[in-house]
Design a protein around this motif. Structure first.
Motif, PDB file in Angstrom:
ATOM      1  N   PRO A   1       0.812  -1.218   0.000  1.00 38.97           N
ATOM      2  CA  PRO A   1       0.000   0.000   0.000  1.00 38.97           C
ATOM      3  C   PRO A   1       0.848   1.272   0.000  1.00 38.97           C
ATOM      4  CG  PRO A   1      -0.834  -1.554   1.622  1.00 38.97           C
ATOM      5  CD  PRO A   1       0.454  -2.095   1.113  1.00 38.97           C
ATOM      6  N   LEU A   2       1.968   1.242   0.694  1.00 35.02           N
ATOM      7  CA  LEU A   2       2.859   2.417   0.684  1.00 35.02           C
ATOM      8  C   LEU A   2       3.436   2.639  -0.709  1.00 35.02           C
ATOM      9  CD1 LEU A   2       4.714   1.983   4.078  1.00 35.02           C
ATOM     10  CD2 LEU A   2       2.979   3.671   3.503  1.00 35.02           C
TER      11      LEU A   2
ATOM     12  N   VAL B   1      -5.722   6.701  -5.261  1.00 33.05           N
ATOM     13  CA  VAL B   1      -5.163   5.508  -4.618  1.00 33.05           C
ATOM     14  C   VAL B   1      -6.302   4.722  -3.990  1.00 33.05           C
ATOM     15  CG1 VAL B   1      -3.583   4.720  -2.811  1.00 33.05           C
ATOM     16  CG2 VAL B   1      -3.009   6.724  -4.157  1.00 33.05           C
ATOM     17  N   VAL B   2      -6.186   3.367  -4.009  1.00 37.48           N
ATOM     18  CA  VAL B   2      -7.206   2.496  -3.400  1.00 37.48           C
ATOM     19  C   VAL B   2      -7.200   2.716  -1.891  1.00 37.48           C
ATOM     20  CG1 VAL B   2      -7.936   0.105  -3.071  1.00 37.48           C
ATOM     21  CG2 VAL B   2      -6.896   0.802  -5.228  1.00 37.48           C
ATOM     22  N   GLU B   3      -8.403   2.877  -1.297  1.00 37.65           N
ATOM     23  CA  GLU B   3      -8.539   3.236   0.120  1.00 37.65           C
ATOM     24  C   GLU B   3      -9.043   2.091   0.985  1.00 37.65           C
ATOM     25  OE1 GLU B   3     -11.230   6.483   0.277  1.00 37.65           O
ATOM     26  OE2 GLU B   3      -9.954   7.810  -0.894  1.00 37.65           O
ATOM     27  N   GLY B   4      -8.963   0.845   0.599  1.00 40.43           N
ATOM     28  CA  GLY B   4      -9.646  -0.259   1.262  1.00 40.43           C
ATOM     29  C   GLY B   4      -9.222  -0.643   2.659  1.00 40.43           C
TER      30      GLY B   4
ATOM     31  N   VAL C   1      -6.665   7.885   2.114  1.00 40.68           N
ATOM     32  CA  VAL C   1      -7.815   8.811   2.095  1.00 40.68           C
ATOM     33  C   VAL C   1      -7.309  10.248   2.044  1.00 40.68           C
ATOM     34  CG1 VAL C   1      -9.726   9.688   3.496  1.00 40.68           C
ATOM     35  CG2 VAL C   1      -9.412   7.232   3.236  1.00 40.68           C
ATOM     36  N   SER C   2      -6.343  10.582   2.887  1.00 40.74           N
ATOM     37  CA  SER C   2      -5.788  11.943   2.897  1.00 40.74           C
ATOM     38  C   SER C   2      -5.130  12.262   1.561  1.00 40.74           C
ATOM     39  CB  SER C   2      -4.757  12.094   4.016  1.00 40.74           C
ATOM     40  OG  SER C   2      -5.363  11.907   5.263  1.00 40.74           O
ATOM     41  N   PHE C   3      -4.433  11.298   1.006  1.00 36.04           N
ATOM     42  CA  PHE C   3      -3.776  11.513  -0.277  1.00 36.04           C
ATOM     43  C   PHE C   3      -4.810  11.796  -1.374  1.00 36.04           C
ATOM     44  CE2 PHE C   3      -2.092  10.016  -4.299  1.00 36.04           C
ATOM     45  CZ  PHE C   3      -0.896  10.705  -4.363  1.00 36.04           C
ATOM     46  N   ASN C   4      -5.901  11.006  -1.364  1.00 33.01           N
ATOM     47  CA  ASN C   4      -6.937  11.217  -2.379  1.00 33.01           C
ATOM     48  C   ASN C   4      -7.622  12.569  -2.191  1.00 33.01           C
ATOM     49  OD1 ASN C   4      -6.400   8.829  -3.674  1.00 33.01           O
ATOM     50  ND2 ASN C   4      -7.968   7.675  -2.581  1.00 33.01           N
TER      51      ASN C   4
ATOM     52  N   GLY D   1      -4.443   3.146   5.299  1.00 29.37           N
ATOM     53  CA  GLY D   1      -5.736   3.493   4.709  1.00 29.37           C
ATOM     54  C   GLY D   1      -6.054   4.969   4.935  1.00 29.37           C
ATOM     55  N   GLN D   2      -5.749   5.475   6.145  1.00 26.96           N
ATOM     56  CA  GLN D   2      -5.957   6.903   6.420  1.00 26.96           C
ATOM     57  C   GLN D   2      -5.059   7.758   5.526  1.00 26.96           C
ATOM     58  OE1 GLN D   2      -5.174   7.227  10.597  1.00 26.96           O
ATOM     59  NE2 GLN D   2      -7.104   6.237  11.193  1.00 26.96           N
TER      60      GLN D   2
END
Length: 192
Positions: A110-111, A130-133, A143-146, A139-140
């Motif tokens: 994920p990183l 980015v996938v947020e699953g 979300v912040s990146f998106n 995952g946080q």
């Protein structure tokens, strides 16, 4: 004892040292036969375990029993155990390393996805997300990146609109200035 392959020798003596019975006495070391009630020990060449036990009746010593046990089978078994433990340790180490690689791959994927997303956005692909699953810190981060990517895309669109509007205003201003210059210059020339 003659059938036992681990028995190297057996010597029975009276308390004075005269031999009463023996089996392979040539293998008995002089150290072993000189031993008096000192228990047992390993021979100098480490091939035998030699022990002397007194044979007693009501605290009176009747005879002495000297036994030499071969350590070759024991040493062979110890070596087999060492090899087996070494092989098992190598297998456990390899399995542990494989588990570490797999777990680190699962944790870092994920990183790597977030890093790849950042590179795509830096290259100009502002629609990439980015996938947020996941429900953890990664995952946080996704979300912040998106959210950041969405704001950057909105600001980029806003800047593009502003740039178009500025170009439009500049063009209108050029036309107005050109008209004024033309009209004023034309009137001034006519007046002259």
């Amino acid at each position: 004892t003659r059938r036992d392959k681990d028995v190297a020798y057996v010597v029975v003596t009276d308390p004075g040292g005269a031999r009463l019975a023996e089996f392979h006495p040539e293998r008995a070391t002089s150290e072993a036969l000189a031993r008096h009630a000192r228990g047992g020990g390993v021979s100098r060449d480490h091939s035998l375990y030699e022990v002397m036990l007194p044979i007693q009746e009501q605290r009176r010593e009747l005879a002495r029993l000297y036994v030499g046990m071969s350590l070759s089978r024991l040493n062979r078994e110890v070596m087999q155990m060492r090899v087996a433990i070494g092989a098992l340790s190598a297998f456990i180490l390899a399995a542990g390393l494989l588990a570490v690689v797999l777990i680190s791959n699962v944790l870092t994927r994920p990183l790597r996805d977030v890093a790849a997303g950042a590179q795509r956005i830096a290259a100009g692909d502002l629609g990439h997300r980015v996938v947020e699953g996941r429900d953890d810190e990664i995952g946080q981060l996704a979300v912040s990146f998106n959210d950041m990517a969405t704001r950057v895309a909105e600001r980029d669109a806003s800047l593009r609109q502003l740039s178009k509007r500025m170009l439009s205003i500049q063009e209108q201003e050029r036309v107005r200035i050109a008209r004024e210059v033309h009209d004023e210059l034309g009137q001034a020339l006519t007046a002259m």
